[in-house]
Write an enzyme that holds these catalytic residues in place. Sequence first.
Site, PDB file in Angstrom:
ATOM      1  N   HIS B  52       0.819  -1.210   0.000  1.00  0.00           N
ATOM      2  CA  HIS B  52       0.000   0.000   0.000  1.00  0.00           C
ATOM      3  C   HIS B  52       0.857   1.266   0.000  1.00  0.00           C
ATOM      4  O   HIS B  52       0.540   2.232  -0.674  1.00  0.00           O
ATOM      5  CB  HIS B  52      -0.920  -0.026   1.223  1.00  0.00           C
ATOM      6  CG  HIS B  52      -1.940   1.056   1.238  1.00  0.00           C
ATOM      7  ND1 HIS B  52      -3.077   1.011   0.461  1.00  0.00           N
ATOM      8  CD2 HIS B  52      -2.010   2.212   1.932  1.00  0.00           C
ATOM      9  CE1 HIS B  52      -3.798   2.093   0.673  1.00  0.00           C
ATOM     10  NE2 HIS B  52      -3.175   2.845   1.561  1.00  0.00           N
ATOM     11  N   HIS B  98     -10.331   3.232  -0.759  1.00  0.00           N
ATOM     12  CA  HIS B  98     -10.476   2.850   0.641  1.00  0.00           C
ATOM     13  C   HIS B  98     -11.326   1.582   0.685  1.00  0.00           C
ATOM     14  O   HIS B  98     -12.310   1.484   1.407  1.00  0.00           O
ATOM     15  CB  HIS B  98     -11.091   3.989   1.470  1.00  0.00           C
ATOM     16  CG  HIS B  98     -10.329   4.222   2.741  1.00  0.00           C
ATOM     17  ND1 HIS B  98     -10.929   4.532   3.932  1.00  0.00           N
ATOM     18  CD2 HIS B  98      -9.004   4.161   3.015  1.00  0.00           C
ATOM     19  CE1 HIS B  98      -9.997   4.668   4.870  1.00  0.00           C
ATOM     20  NE2 HIS B  98      -8.832   4.450   4.332  1.00  0.00           N
ATOM     21  N   ASN B  99     -10.910   0.610  -0.139  1.00  0.00           N
ATOM     22  CA  ASN B  99     -11.706  -0.589  -0.359  1.00  0.00           C
ATOM     23  C   ASN B  99     -11.772  -1.503   0.846  1.00  0.00           C
ATOM     24  O   ASN B  99     -12.838  -1.938   1.259  1.00  0.00           O
ATOM     25  CB  ASN B  99     -11.118  -1.398  -1.524  1.00  0.00           C
ATOM     26  CG  ASN B  99     -10.966  -0.568  -2.775  1.00  0.00           C
ATOM     27  OD1 ASN B  99     -11.657   0.424  -2.946  1.00  0.00           O
ATOM     28  ND2 ASN B  99     -10.061  -0.966  -3.653  1.00  0.00           N
ATOM     29  N   SER B 550      -4.479  -0.211  -5.727  1.00  0.00           N
ATOM     30  CA  SER B 550      -5.036  -1.035  -4.663  1.00  0.00           C
ATOM     31  C   SER B 550      -5.016  -2.490  -5.109  1.00  0.00           C
ATOM     32  O   SER B 550      -5.749  -2.885  -6.005  1.00  0.00           O
ATOM     33  CB  SER B 550      -6.466  -0.602  -4.355  1.00  0.00           C
ATOM     34  OG  SER B 550      -7.058  -1.520  -3.451  1.00  0.00           O
TER      35      SER B 550
END
Lengths: 231, 752
Positions: B52, B98-99, B550
């Site tokens: 990340h 922001h999964n 992501s």
Amino acid sequence: MRFGVVIFPGSNCEQDAVHAIRHLGMQADFVWHGDTDLAGYDALVLPGGFSYGDYIRCGAVARFSPVMAEVMRFAERGGPVIGICNGFQILAEAHLLPGALLRNRGLKFICTTVDLRAEESACEWLDLAPGTVLRVPINHNEGNYICDAETLERLQGNGQIVLRYCEPDGSRAAGGSAPNGALDDIAGICNERGNVFGLMPHPERVVDPVSGGTDGQHFFTAIAQRLAEVS
Amino acid sequence: MNTPETLSPEIAPKLAVELGLKLDEYEKVVEILGRVPSVTELYMYSLMWSEHCSYKHSRKALRMFPTQGDHVLQGPGENAGVISVGDGWAVAFKMESHNHPSAIEPYQGAATGVGGIIRDIFTMGARPIASLDSLRFGTLDKPRQRYLFEGAVAGIGGYGNCLGVPTVGGEVYFEEAYEGNCLINAMAIGLMRAENLTRAVAAGVGNHVLLIGSTTGRDGIGGASTLASQEFDEKAEDKRPSVQVGDPFEEKLLIEACLELLDGKLLVALGDLGAAGLTSSASEMASRGGVGLDIDVTQVPQREDAMKPFEIMVSESQERMLAIVTPTNLDAAQSVCDTWGLRSTVIGEVTDTGRFVVREGDAVVADMPAATLAHDAPIYDPASERPAYLDEVQAFDPVASLDHPEGREALSATLLRLLASPNICSRRWIWEQYDHQVMLNTVVLPGSDAAVLRIGDTGRGEMTTRGIAVSTDCNGRYCYLDPYAGAQIAFVEAARNVACSGGRPAAITDCLNFGNPEKPDVFWTFHESVRGLADACTAFGVPVISGNVSFYNESFGQPIYPTPTVGLVGLLDHIEDHCTLAFKSAGDVILMLGRTRPELGGSEYLKVVHGMVSGRPPKVDLVDERLLGELLVTAIRTGIVSSAHDCAEGGLAVALAECCVAGDVGARIDLGDGLPGVVALFSESQGRAIVTVDADHVSAFKTLAAAHGTACTRIGTVGGDGLVIGDEADVSLDDMRAAYAPTLERLVHGEA
């Protein structure tokens, strides 16, 4: 003619209000919530937003801001005060206006443009013929106006209901026209004297055709005209 | 090192692996330090070297993106990219995922997603003026998916509305592939005077490190490594404590205070605390400036007792900012924070050592070269292999292999089914929960092809006649069927949406959502998507100025569809020269730009009617697309275009229906193209748009289209109370509205 637009921590429509008033050729300045000097202002605006994050209850903390004692004195002296959205909630919490604003009936935030009907009222902030229909945006989570039966009767009897949600033709739907479930379709009320006015819709959002329309202009120009006539 | 911090050479690698580092990565840490790392150091490296934070699997591929352009003031590498929009104004924008938090706790996950991306914007010195959200969920017949969808929408509204930043657009798709991993991609845009551009670069030995905003707690510890850099399994619920909780009121105060601090030139540098908290913010600022930082964790205001140094260093408590301030300006800066009721605390100072030193009082608990945290993460060249399923799906020819509805009755019914499809139907239920008008600059509201915003700052009382048009797009189904073409379609659709609104594409941000990059077939889809997007950007001369990757969007070994979301910003020289999709007046002539081909692969029709996701996605011709865009913008500017709408999911018939419903007027169409009804109506061929012009302007428009080499066919006239398409379809406005309007609300309430 000089408007004071109060900034509480968490207000977010104060810049829009100042811009709208200036766009209409009048003067407007910011008043910090910690200030207690309101000298030089002809009218006060409590703008929309989320004062103190709307924590506890909308407006419940803001009513204790230092400036509010002065706002109350200003109102008592007959000075014109308008509370828009969160400003209306603050005025209700401060008991400058009766009743309260609960969560919307559907429990969802609503941002949309609604039809409003001007009612025959004592409000100094509007000079529209009763029955005039305006298109103005609403933008709130707690706009579901409520008061007890006695207060409602008083509001109706005194001409304190200034604006009602309505259908495009000005009529009121049998099941109510308020998208938030407000009692008696109430969108805006004033005090008995007519100088303190609270409404959930946002007139400052519709003063410029580029961004939505012009139906909100009346609210600011009417009070300016009235003050000019008085003085 | 004090005792609790010291690790034995036997324990340290075990802790490292537990924290998500690989053994060879641990060895690299030992090599950098020349000793066994402390607990705090291990936590800091594990976070900063997580996927990340370090982009270790994606970095090489991302080099394919063009990032330069005359108007680019800041490209990738900062908190957000910035482009000049004329007259000294600039806009900053970025999109971020922001999964993983949202899949566990949708309200807070989505809310803090918005909060994080907005901080990235005002960190650059820009006032946030708009946000958009690109969302993906499983299908709404599942209660869990309804919970995620309703919660995420409420969270986005709850946070953005409170800030007073309008949420002006976005998109949502519902597909089985996102059932285990919803996607919440938040994009924010900010406006500034170009000279106010601020970078997060620490400088000035002896300057103070000032922490502004919320207290620090244990929330979100390890969020970036334990949530965002791993796949989900049945233990996902146990990770709930790793989800941060947002306080939009605090953020609103931070926006006002930080912009006032930057306006008053009181700061040397400003950065926000996002993933990996203080560790990431401080080490990135230090390494960009080539300086060191010395921080004492006991000075950090804490909201919980007995926090350990590592917890303070990696906490992801929200609404915190880190500033570098000269001793001279410290009092003035702190007084601005006081005015806004914000905590501000000196927690350290800038040094000339290049080392990031963390103390707990007198004891040193971490001491490492600052740049190694931010820049020395290993860069991988992951194995890549074309997935086996592609041969099978691409060999399928949906036009030839299936029985299709024929005749007016069947095709009309099909059109209504498509209008009611969750992927096509009205999004009003969503955007009515968002304040989309605050700041008075939203000229085209949600529901058209792109949001159009006036460039103006009501706060400063400086309004201009310029504007921007913004759109986010990505059809994951196309990307699943052909990642290269799918990524290009994401780009060209965003570009068409912006052009149909009157904007010239200027730059993009992206949010690349994929499964586990350590799986060769997943990595191949990532690499192809990046290549496709890069080629599209290059062909349009549109740079990528910011973005986010992501990975690990997988549950129980099943990856999501490859989803490279594009957020495109276009420019309008004159805000009046914008256009919307709604048909305006009866009698206007309807023109179709581009050509329809028999392309039903990956279409909404194929999914809704046949329950299939197969075939090849529509072909993309980047040259044609660019010319189409230029034609649209030029024509809109001449003032002869009354409406413009691009053809996308659901094809020409759905596009026409949308124009009718929005304009509350019907249309009479005669295609006469000889194509089978189902192809003419529902093919999703790219490079098409529908425009309407006054009858007097048809020949002028056709001349303009010819000059741009774009096919332009007169297909009908606006008018009536229904949409009639030759012998193929005849549906009333009422029926279209009844199909299109209520779907989402009905599904959310669990109605079939």
